[in-house]
Design a protein around this motif. Sequence first.
Motif, PDB file in Angstrom:
ATOM      1  N   PRO A  38      -0.109  16.191  -8.226  1.00 27.65           N
ATOM      2  CA  PRO A  38      -0.235  15.577  -9.552  1.00 27.65           C
ATOM      3  C   PRO A  38       1.086  15.450 -10.322  1.00 27.65           C
ATOM      4  O   PRO A  38       1.188  14.660 -11.244  1.00 27.65           O
ATOM      5  N   ASP A  39       2.105  16.242  -9.929  1.00 26.46           N
ATOM      6  CA  ASP A  39       3.335  16.300 -10.732  1.00 26.46           C
ATOM      7  C   ASP A  39       4.377  15.272 -10.306  1.00 26.46           C
ATOM      8  O   ASP A  39       5.516  15.319 -10.741  1.00 26.46           O
ATOM      9  N   ARG A  40       4.030  14.338  -9.422  1.00 27.13           N
ATOM     10  CA  ARG A  40       5.012  13.339  -8.981  1.00 27.13           C
ATOM     11  C   ARG A  40       4.318  12.011  -8.721  1.00 27.13           C
ATOM     12  O   ARG A  40       3.124  11.982  -8.437  1.00 27.13           O
ATOM     13  N   ASN A  41       5.088  10.940  -8.821  1.00 27.91           N
ATOM     14  CA  ASN A  41       4.467   9.627  -8.648  1.00 27.91           C
ATOM     15  C   ASN A  41       4.134   9.366  -7.173  1.00 27.91           C
ATOM     16  O   ASN A  41       4.419  10.180  -6.295  1.00 27.91           O
ATOM     17  N   ILE A  42       3.510   8.228  -6.934  1.00 23.77           N
ATOM     18  CA  ILE A  42       2.996   7.929  -5.591  1.00 23.77           C
ATOM     19  C   ILE A  42       4.133   7.833  -4.574  1.00 23.77           C
ATOM     20  O   ILE A  42       4.046   8.411  -3.480  1.00 23.77           O
ATOM     21  N   ASN A  43       5.209   7.134  -4.925  1.00 20.60           N
ATOM     22  CA  ASN A  43       6.354   7.048  -4.004  1.00 20.60           C
ATOM     23  C   ASN A  43       6.850   8.443  -3.628  1.00 20.60           C
ATOM     24  O   ASN A  43       7.122   8.732  -2.465  1.00 20.60           O
ATOM     25  N   GLU A  44       6.945   9.320  -4.639  1.00 17.92           N
ATOM     26  CA  GLU A  44       7.444  10.683  -4.382  1.00 17.92           C
ATOM     27  C   GLU A  44       6.440  11.495  -3.567  1.00 17.92           C
ATOM     28  O   GLU A  44       6.833  12.308  -2.729  1.00 17.92           O
ATOM     29  N   ASN A  45       5.150  11.272  -3.804  1.00 15.13           N
ATOM     30  CA  ASN A  45       4.114  11.927  -2.993  1.00 15.13           C
ATOM     31  C   ASN A  45       4.315  11.595  -1.519  1.00 15.13           C
ATOM     32  O   ASN A  45       4.258  12.466  -0.654  1.00 15.13           O
ATOM     33  N   LEU A  46       4.553  10.310  -1.253  1.00 13.09           N
ATOM     34  CA  LEU A  46       4.665   9.872   0.142  1.00 13.09           C
ATOM     35  C   LEU A  46       5.996  10.302   0.757  1.00 13.09           C
ATOM     36  O   LEU A  46       6.048  10.711   1.917  1.00 13.09           O
ATOM     37  N   ARG A  47       7.059  10.236  -0.048  1.00 12.85           N
ATOM     38  CA  ARG A  47       8.375  10.698   0.456  1.00 12.85           C
ATOM     39  C   ARG A  47       8.336  12.185   0.798  1.00 12.85           C
ATOM     40  O   ARG A  47       8.951  12.629   1.766  1.00 12.85           O
ATOM     41  N   PHE A  48       7.597  12.944  -0.009  1.00 16.89           N
ATOM     42  CA  PHE A  48       7.457  14.388   0.211  1.00 16.89           C
ATOM     43  C   PHE A  48       6.913  14.660   1.618  1.00 16.89           C
ATOM     44  O   PHE A  48       7.397  15.529   2.341  1.00 16.89           O
ATOM     45  N   SER A  79      11.486   2.363   2.951  1.00 18.64           N
ATOM     46  CA  SER A  79      10.924   1.218   3.656  1.00 18.64           C
ATOM     47  C   SER A  79       9.549   1.569   4.237  1.00 18.64           C
ATOM     48  O   SER A  79       8.604   0.781   4.178  1.00 18.64           O
ATOM     49  N   ARG A  80       9.429   2.784   4.771  1.00 17.29           N
ATOM     50  CA  ARG A  80       8.156   3.235   5.347  1.00 17.29           C
ATOM     51  C   ARG A  80       7.079   3.369   4.257  1.00 17.29           C
ATOM     52  O   ARG A  80       5.924   2.991   4.447  1.00 17.29           O
ATOM     53  N   VAL A  81       7.471   3.927   3.115  1.00 16.22           N
ATOM     54  CA  VAL A  81       6.537   4.101   1.998  1.00 16.22           C
ATOM     55  C   VAL A  81       5.998   2.741   1.550  1.00 16.22           C
ATOM     56  O   VAL A  81       4.783   2.555   1.380  1.00 16.22           O
ATOM     57  N   LEU A  82       6.896   1.791   1.399  1.00 13.30           N
ATOM     58  CA  LEU A  82       6.480   0.451   0.967  1.00 13.30           C
ATOM     59  C   LEU A  82       5.535  -0.182   2.003  1.00 13.30           C
ATOM     60  O   LEU A  82       4.531  -0.794   1.658  1.00 13.30           O
ATOM     61  N   HIS A  83       5.867   0.032   3.270  1.00 17.36           N
ATOM     62  CA  HIS A  83       5.063  -0.539   4.351  1.00 17.36           C
ATOM     63  C   HIS A  83       3.616  -0.017   4.311  1.00 17.36           C
ATOM     64  O   HIS A  83       2.663  -0.792   4.387  1.00 17.36           O
ATOM     65  N   VAL A  84       3.449   1.298   4.167  1.00 15.99           N
ATOM     66  CA  VAL A  84       2.079   1.842   4.186  1.00 15.99           C
ATOM     67  C   VAL A  84       1.328   1.484   2.902  1.00 15.99           C
ATOM     68  O   VAL A  84       0.115   1.268   2.931  1.00 15.99           O
ATOM     69  N   LEU A  85       2.041   1.400   1.778  1.00 20.33           N
ATOM     70  CA  LEU A  85       1.367   1.004   0.529  1.00 20.33           C
ATOM     71  C   LEU A  85       0.864  -0.437   0.639  1.00 20.33           C
ATOM     72  O   LEU A  85      -0.226  -0.770   0.170  1.00 20.33           O
ATOM     73  N   GLU A  86       1.670  -1.256   1.287  1.00 20.36           N
ATOM     74  CA  GLU A  86       1.275  -2.651   1.481  1.00 20.36           C
ATOM     75  C   GLU A  86       0.012  -2.733   2.342  1.00 20.36           C
ATOM     76  O   GLU A  86      -0.896  -3.509   2.077  1.00 20.36           O
ATOM     77  N   LYS A  87      -0.028  -1.887   3.380  1.00 20.66           N
ATOM     78  CA  LYS A  87      -1.172  -1.865   4.297  1.00 20.66           C
ATOM     79  C   LYS A  87      -2.498  -1.607   3.576  1.00 20.66           C
ATOM     80  O   LYS A  87      -3.544  -2.053   4.006  1.00 20.66           O
ATOM     81  N   VAL A  88      -2.452  -0.832   2.484  1.00 18.92           N
ATOM     82  CA  VAL A  88      -3.694  -0.485   1.773  1.00 18.92           C
ATOM     83  C   VAL A  88      -3.814  -1.242   0.449  1.00 18.92           C
ATOM     84  O   VAL A  88      -4.615  -0.887  -0.415  1.00 18.92           O
ATOM     85  N   THR A  91       2.180  -2.287  -5.464  1.00 16.82           N
ATOM     86  CA  THR A  91       2.749  -2.281  -6.826  1.00 16.82           C
ATOM     87  C   THR A  91       2.518  -0.955  -7.545  1.00 16.82           C
ATOM     88  O   THR A  91       2.908  -0.802  -8.703  1.00 16.82           O
ATOM     89  N   LYS A  92       1.888   0.007  -6.876  1.00 17.50           N
ATOM     90  CA  LYS A  92       1.461   1.227  -7.588  1.00 17.50           C
ATOM     91  C   LYS A  92       2.368   2.436  -7.336  1.00 17.50           C
ATOM     92  O   LYS A  92       2.051   3.539  -7.763  1.00 17.50           O
ATOM     93  N   GLY A  93       3.484   2.231  -6.656  1.00 19.80           N
ATOM     94  CA  GLY A  93       4.319   3.362  -6.255  1.00 19.80           C
ATOM     95  C   GLY A  93       4.856   4.212  -7.393  1.00 19.80           C
ATOM     96  O   GLY A  93       5.108   5.398  -7.227  1.00 19.80           O
ATOM     97  N   PHE A  94       5.042   3.593  -8.567  1.00 20.04           N
ATOM     98  CA  PHE A  94       5.633   4.360  -9.681  1.00 20.04           C
ATOM     99  C   PHE A  94       4.569   4.986 -10.586  1.00 20.04           C
ATOM    100  O   PHE A  94       4.884   5.642 -11.567  1.00 20.04           O
ATOM    101  N   LEU A  97      -1.125   7.239   7.146  1.00 13.60           N
ATOM    102  CA  LEU A  97      -0.501   6.284   8.068  1.00 13.60           C
ATOM    103  C   LEU A  97       1.013   6.492   8.232  1.00 13.60           C
ATOM    104  O   LEU A  97       1.626   5.872   9.092  1.00 13.60           O
ATOM    105  N   LEU A  98       1.592   7.352   7.405  1.00  7.93           N
ATOM    106  CA  LEU A  98       3.062   7.445   7.330  1.00  7.93           C
ATOM    107  C   LEU A  98       3.735   7.644   8.679  1.00  7.93           C
ATOM    108  O   LEU A  98       4.734   7.019   8.983  1.00  7.93           O
ATOM    109  N   ASN A  99       3.196   8.546   9.478  1.00  6.12           N
ATOM    110  CA  ASN A  99       3.842   8.853  10.759  1.00  6.12           C
ATOM    111  C   ASN A  99       3.213   8.109  11.932  1.00  6.12           C
ATOM    112  O   ASN A  99       3.305   8.541  13.070  1.00  6.12           O
TER     113      ASN A  99
END
Length: 230
Positions: A98-108, A123-132, A136-139, A159-161
């Motif tokens: 809960p303490d970090r945005n979506i991009n940071e959740n996925l980077r973590f 690039s990977r984070v953007l790719h998986v967000l696009e898949k679902v 536009t919701k990463g922040f 899907l990240l890995n």
Amino acid sequence: MEENGETILELKDAAIFQKESLILKEVNIRIAKGEFVYLIGKTGSGKSSFMKTLYGDLPLRQGSGSIVDFDLKTLKERDIPYLRRKLGIVFQDFKLLPDRNINENLRFVLKATGWKDRAEMDSRVLHVLEKVGMKTKGFKFPHELSGGEQQRIAIARALLNDPELILADEPTGNLDPQTSVEVMKVLQEINASGRTILMATHDYALILKYPSKTIKCDANQVFEVVQRAV
């Protein structure tokens, strides 16, 4: 390799225990690459224990089992992180930080699984967000998203890995029917792109709408059932 596709998951004469209690016995299940399989059964019938055995939370003490080329019988504690990298796991309650945005959740998650290069991670984070459909919701922070959006993010995280198998444990359990259908469509698309999915659910409306191979936990056993259209 068999005629009908590569085996992603197989259990033979397996018995699953929670501490000393026998939960499931004589489990014989095979899932081939590219299948979409439902796991159904009443609460307390052993669905969660079955799932936990697959991702290494419960040891397989009897019988034999393999999942994405890992032997569940000889799985060591130190192998579990490597097994989980080849699995995408989606939980009912999203499990977003809960303490970090979506991009940071996925980077973590990427950092935790050994990724180093920032540009590759982004690039990977953007790719998986696009898949679902969440590009536009990463922040946004998790609390700024609806339940359905949070579950899509949880699927993106799975899907990240680039997993060989996705284990979805009641992924629509906390969602209303309309949102459940939207999440299901995302899972269907992911399956259509060649990924294998095992989804535990007791949402029978979804199963009727999207019929597929179904295995059931009942009376300490797991077996395939034939879904009849009603």
